[in-house]
Design an enzyme around this catalytic site. Structure first.
Site, mmCIF file in Angstrom:
data_model
loop_
_atom_site.group_PDB
_atom_site.id
_atom_site.type_symbol
_atom_site.label_atom_id
_atom_site.label_comp_id
_atom_site.label_asym_id
_atom_site.label_seq_id
_atom_site.Cartn_x
_atom_site.Cartn_y
_atom_site.Cartn_z
ATOM 1 N N SER A 44 -6.486 3.910 4.409
ATOM 2 C CA SER A 44 -7.080 4.633 3.280
ATOM 3 C C SER A 44 -7.527 6.054 3.622
ATOM 4 C CB SER A 44 -8.271 3.846 2.724
ATOM 5 O OG SER A 44 -7.816 2.791 1.899
ATOM 6 N N LYS A 47 -6.134 8.910 1.694
ATOM 7 C CA LYS A 47 -6.749 9.374 0.444
ATOM 8 C C LYS A 47 -7.431 10.728 0.619
ATOM 9 C CE LYS A 47 -7.487 4.824 -1.704
ATOM 10 N NZ LYS A 47 -7.304 3.795 -0.666
ATOM 11 N N SER A 109 -12.991 4.066 -2.841
ATOM 12 C CA SER A 109 -11.694 3.992 -2.179
ATOM 13 C C SER A 109 -10.674 3.243 -3.022
ATOM 14 C CB SER A 109 -11.820 3.328 -0.797
ATOM 15 O OG SER A 109 -10.643 3.541 -0.027
#
Length: 392
Positions: A44, A47, A109
């Site tokens: 993640s 991101k 997230s």
């Protein structure tokens, strides 16, 4: 850029993280690194690049905080709670303002937030990934490749700790107001309140960002930043076995960085660092300056010798415009490189007369023959065309 592991382990510091880097954000000094240029899956933390695409669009005015995006069925299916990963629990076909999508992306997230942003901005997530890679190149992430907006596992989606730290510093410096979202500790959407997944925010160490990540293939990771007494440190760690290990190692690195180093200023902003040779100009050289103070962090009480050299590709061809980046100041602590900082022409050098250019051509031809002779006997220590100069 890169202060070597030897400089850190000399003080007895070690980390269980397979990949790690700790950087002083203001000076660019690397305080610690371990396999910082080895590629791994970002999970993640990808991101962060998705966030940069949005931040840049907001800053340029192409998007606004009240711009609404539609949650596609693809975003709802792959990125929603049924997808098995983190989600902001956005409802299919609903319209969400960018201010809320950003918090779903950063604080929660949310994979659904990431896919919604990608598909609304670029049509498809694949096309958005192309924007991510283009932007990565512009920022200077030389060893990272992105394939989706979420960080979902993809065979060739890889980053390095050094690149992620560079991206973090870029976000902090370029978007100071938007960056504050990273410090928000919770966000509620669709009546579901979620805590920020960054464990550093719950600790009393001055943390204000950035992003965690986890994939089975790459372990637990974190890109984080904290400020103490006006000093900002940025760290990246990856490859930890548990979330608890990730939090513990991140805290240990941060606290050690704030405690174990002191700042020394080598040159002031605008101060002449060295002179670079100029070919065919009205002057034979140009002063090289740094746009900001040159500071390096050194271990407290260290007796390591600090040396510096200027590297540039030369001679520079006239005309040379004031403010043009033409070289790099490389500062070493002992045997390790502690800092690379760009240098710029401190003055304009116009093209010289025909006779001056002819004289320079003759001189360069002669010195070129000498350099080739040294190269043949194995005394070459610079790349072709690369010159060094002694700092003043």
């Amino acid at each position: 850029m890169g202060a070597g592991l030897a400089g850190a382990t000399a003080q007895g510091f070690q980390t269980a993280a397979p990949h790690a880097i700790l950087i002083d954000a203001d000076s660019g000094s690397v305080l610690f690194e371990k396999a910082a240029d080895e590629r791994f899956s970002p999970a993640s933390m990808a991101k962060l690049m998705t966030t940069d695409i949005v931040f840049e669009a907001l800053k340029s005015g192409r998007l606004a905080m009240d711009t609404e995006f539609t949650v596609t069925e693809d975003a709802w299916k792959r990125g929603g709670a049924g997808g098995g990963g983190s989600s902001m629990f956005a409802q299919v076909n609903s319209r969400i303002k960018m201010s809320d999508l950003l918090r779903g992306l950063i604080v929660q997230s949310g994979n659904d937030a990431a896919i919604t942003i990608a598909e609304n901005m670029a049509g498809t997530e694949d096309s958005f990934a192309g924007l991510m890679n283009q932007r990565a190149k512009e920022i200077g992430l030389t060893n990272s490749t992105f394939r989706n907006a979420t960080g979902y596992s993809a065979p060739d989606q890889k980053v390095t700790a050094r690149d992620m730290a560079k991206l973090a510093i870029h976000l902090i410096d370029t978007y100071p107001d938007l960056y504050k979202i990273f410090a928000e500790k919770e966000f509620t959407w669709n009546k579901i309140r979620q805590q920020n997944r960054n464990p550093l925010l719950a600790l009393d160490i001055g943390a204000d960002g950035l992003k965690t990540g986890y994939l089975e293939e790459s372990g637990y990771a974190l890109t984080g930043s904290a400020v103490q007494n006006g000093q900002r440190l940025v760290l990246v760690i990856s490859g930890l076995k548990t979330a608890r290990d990730r939090a513990s190692e991140a805290r240990k690195l941060m606290e050690w960085g704030f405690r174990a180093f002191e700042t020394r200023q080598i040159f002031g902003a605008g101060e002449t660092v060295a002179d670079a040779s100029v070919f065919g100009g009205e002057a034979g050289s140009v002063p090289l300056v740094s746009k900001k103070p040159v500071r390096v962090l050194l271990p407290r009480g260290s007796s390591d010798r600090v040396s510096a050299k200027v590297v540039y590709t030369g001679p520079l061809m006239a005309p040379v415009e004031e403010g043009r980046q033409v070289g790099t100041l490389r500062i070493q602590r002992g045997d390790t490189v502690a800092l690379d900082q760009p240098l710029f022409a401190g003055a304009t050098v116009e093209a010289g007369t025909l006779s001056q250019r002819a004289m320079d051509a003759a001189l360069e031809f002669g010195t070129g023959l000498v350099r080739k002779a040294f190269d043949r006997v194995g005394k070459k220590d610079a790349k072709p065309g690369e010159r060094t100069a002694d700092p003043t």
